[in-house]
Write an enzyme that holds these catalytic residues in place. Sequence first.
Site, PDB file in Angstrom:
ATOM      1  N   LEU A   1       0.809  -1.224   0.000  1.00  0.00           N
ATOM      2  CA  LEU A   1       0.000   0.000   0.000  1.00  0.00           C
ATOM      3  C   LEU A   1       0.841   1.271   0.000  1.00  0.00           C
ATOM      4  O   LEU A   1       1.927   1.312   0.557  1.00  0.00           O
ATOM      5  CB  LEU A   1      -0.928   0.000   1.223  1.00  0.00           C
ATOM      6  CG  LEU A   1      -1.891  -1.182   1.325  1.00  0.00           C
ATOM      7  CD1 LEU A   1      -2.745  -1.057   2.589  1.00  0.00           C
ATOM      8  CD2 LEU A   1      -2.775  -1.308   0.095  1.00  0.00           C
TER       9      LEU A   1
ATOM     10  N   HIS B   1      -3.503   4.235  -2.567  1.00  0.00           N
ATOM     11  CA  HIS B   1      -4.501   3.344  -1.953  1.00  0.00           C
ATOM     12  C   HIS B   1      -5.147   4.027  -0.740  1.00  0.00           C
ATOM     13  O   HIS B   1      -6.354   3.914  -0.520  1.00  0.00           O
ATOM     14  CB  HIS B   1      -3.833   2.054  -1.460  1.00  0.00           C
ATOM     15  CG  HIS B   1      -3.127   1.266  -2.515  1.00  0.00           C
ATOM     16  ND1 HIS B   1      -1.760   1.086  -2.530  1.00  0.00           N
ATOM     17  CD2 HIS B   1      -3.595   0.593  -3.598  1.00  0.00           C
ATOM     18  CE1 HIS B   1      -1.418   0.341  -3.559  1.00  0.00           C
ATOM     19  NE2 HIS B   1      -2.508   0.028  -4.231  1.00  0.00           N
TER      20      HIS B   1
ATOM     21  N   GLN C   1      -9.076   0.976 -16.443  1.00  0.00           N
ATOM     22  CA  GLN C   1      -9.660  -0.010 -15.526  1.00  0.00           C
ATOM     23  C   GLN C   1     -10.965   0.515 -14.931  1.00  0.00           C
ATOM     24  O   GLN C   1     -11.946  -0.224 -14.807  1.00  0.00           O
ATOM     25  CB  GLN C   1      -8.656  -0.313 -14.413  1.00  0.00           C
ATOM     26  CG  GLN C   1      -9.200  -1.179 -13.298  1.00  0.00           C
ATOM     27  CD  GLN C   1      -8.128  -1.578 -12.320  1.00  0.00           C
ATOM     28  OE1 GLN C   1      -7.372  -2.494 -12.568  1.00  0.00           O
ATOM     29  NE2 GLN C   1      -8.047  -0.895 -11.189  1.00  0.00           N
TER      30      GLN C   1
ATOM     31  N   SER D   1       2.889   0.686  -6.662  1.00  0.00           N
ATOM     32  CA  SER D   1       3.656  -0.267  -5.833  1.00  0.00           C
ATOM     33  C   SER D   1       4.921  -0.704  -6.567  1.00  0.00           C
ATOM     34  O   SER D   1       5.957  -0.949  -5.952  1.00  0.00           O
ATOM     35  CB  SER D   1       2.804  -1.493  -5.524  1.00  0.00           C
ATOM     36  OG  SER D   1       1.560  -1.100  -4.992  1.00  0.00           O
ATOM     37  N   ARG D   2       4.835  -0.772  -7.894  1.00  0.00           N
ATOM     38  CA  ARG D   2       5.982  -1.233  -8.681  1.00  0.00           C
ATOM     39  C   ARG D   2       7.154  -0.245  -8.652  1.00  0.00           C
ATOM     40  O   ARG D   2       8.268  -0.618  -9.009  1.00  0.00           O
ATOM     41  CB  ARG D   2       5.580  -1.452 -10.141  1.00  0.00           C
ATOM     42  CG  ARG D   2       4.720  -2.672 -10.380  1.00  0.00           C
ATOM     43  CD  ARG D   2       4.515  -2.853 -11.877  1.00  0.00           C
ATOM     44  NE  ARG D   2       3.820  -4.086 -12.206  1.00  0.00           N
ATOM     45  CZ  ARG D   2       2.500  -4.190 -12.337  1.00  0.00           C
ATOM     46  NH1 ARG D   2       1.730  -3.146 -12.135  1.00  0.00           N
ATOM     47  NH2 ARG D   2       1.940  -5.349 -12.656  1.00  0.00           N
TER      48      ARG D   2
HETATM   49  P1  AMP Z   1      -3.359  -1.741  -7.285  1.00  0.00           P
HETATM   50  O1  AMP Z   1      -3.001  -2.232  -5.916  1.00  0.00           O
HETATM   51  O2  AMP Z   1      -2.217  -1.128  -8.022  1.00  0.00           O
HETATM   52  O3  AMP Z   1      -4.128  -2.756  -8.082  1.00  0.00           O
HETATM   53  O4  AMP Z   1      -4.368  -0.541  -7.069  1.00  0.00           O
HETATM   54  C1  AMP Z   1      -5.521  -0.674  -6.300  1.00  0.00           C
HETATM   55  C2  AMP Z   1      -6.386   0.542  -6.472  1.00  0.00           C
HETATM   56  O5  AMP Z   1      -5.640   1.699  -6.097  1.00  0.00           O
HETATM   57  C3  AMP Z   1      -6.818   0.762  -7.921  1.00  0.00           C
HETATM   58  O6  AMP Z   1      -8.153   1.235  -7.939  1.00  0.00           O
HETATM   59  C4  AMP Z   1      -5.854   1.808  -8.414  1.00  0.00           C
HETATM   60  O7  AMP Z   1      -6.373   2.607  -9.453  1.00  0.00           O
HETATM   61  C5  AMP Z   1      -5.657   2.628  -7.152  1.00  0.00           C
HETATM   62  N1  AMP Z   1      -4.378   3.342  -7.238  1.00  0.00           N
HETATM   63  C6  AMP Z   1      -3.146   2.819  -7.456  1.00  0.00           C
HETATM   64  N2  AMP Z   1      -2.219   3.800  -7.527  1.00  0.00           N
HETATM   65  C7  AMP Z   1      -2.879   4.963  -7.351  1.00  0.00           C
HETATM   66  C8  AMP Z   1      -2.496   6.334  -7.331  1.00  0.00           C
HETATM   67  N3  AMP Z   1      -1.239   6.703  -7.496  1.00  0.00           N
HETATM   68  N4  AMP Z   1      -3.456   7.258  -7.136  1.00  0.00           N
HETATM   69  C9  AMP Z   1      -4.753   6.896  -6.970  1.00  0.00           C
HETATM   70  N5  AMP Z   1      -5.180   5.631  -6.973  1.00  0.00           N
HETATM   71  C10 AMP Z   1      -4.269   4.668  -7.165  1.00  0.00           C
END
Ligand code: AMP
Length: 295
Positions: A27, A31, A147, A180-181
């Site tokens: 996270l 998130h 997405q 996260s990457r």
């Molecule tokens: P992930 O863990 O990358 O699959 O992301 C989970 C959720 O967090 C998804 O709805 C992403 O669009 C959102 N998310 C990831 N990175 C960001 C960010 N930098 N800003 C806003 N939402 C994010």
Amino acid sequence: MKRQARFADARAQAKGRVGLVPTMGYLHEGHLALMERARGECDTLVASLFVNPFQFGDAEDLASYPRDMERDASLAAAAGVDLLFAPSVEEMFPDDPAVQLVLPHLGDRLEGRGRPGHFAGVALAVTKLLAGLQPDLAYFGRKDAQQLAVVRRLVKDLSFPVEIVGVPLVREHDGLALSSRNVRLSDSERTAALSISRGLAAVANLAEKGEQDAAVLEDAARRPIDAEPLVDLEYAELTDAVEVTRMRKLEHTAFLGVAANVGDLRLIDNCFFVDGVPELGRRLDRVSTLYQGGP
Ligand code: AMP
């Protein structure tokens, strides 16, 4: 905060108006922004943590995806999450799924071109979470603008009784979109990757001055990336945020999405437009949790 790994147990504990924030863990403040928004709008805040194998095309990317359950649990608890749902692959997919959810066009363009099958994998996992947890609201980031469009359409077509809420993107203090990457970027790759958000800042500037021509806006996004030898642009395209169609002229709700490869990492970012008004997202005023204590 309670932790559950089974759908039935999680559902039994989710009372009142239930908000779900689906994540793949590790996270960060992107998130946490979803959780913060959800916290104010529901009685039970559920965050799910599942690295969905079906949305990865590349086994190596899946294997090297950062994971740290204890770190995630303490960040989620501090963000006010009531229930952390972290199912095993067997709980999510007890059998090899016989159902496929393909979204021709919506899932084939942009990300779908470089990552065939990606959105079918996303759609399957999101459907499973919505069916299994039955939230009233589910929160998704505009970081993943395509997405968000796919999920909205999925919910509409399948009549899921859930409201999908889109939340603006969160950036590092220097502009890099949180992901996260990012912990897998070397220092020089990370510096080079800033060309992506620089290009998008130029796009927002132009749009604020009234520029609507997609070719001009896309060129502004592309230019700093083309000048950066460590970054390899895959696409920079102005896209309708609902239909995921290419736009020639900036109007209504859209995003200029960028994907680029930096080393062996693929990064995505965008400038979102709400009714034509650019929204680059929020910048942190300090370094994110991803770099506190190191990867
Ligand atoms: P992930 O863990 O990358 O699959 O992301 C989970 C959720 O967090 C998804 O709805 C992403 O669009 C959102 N998310 C990831 N990175 C960001 C960010 N930098 N800003 C806003 N939402 C994010």
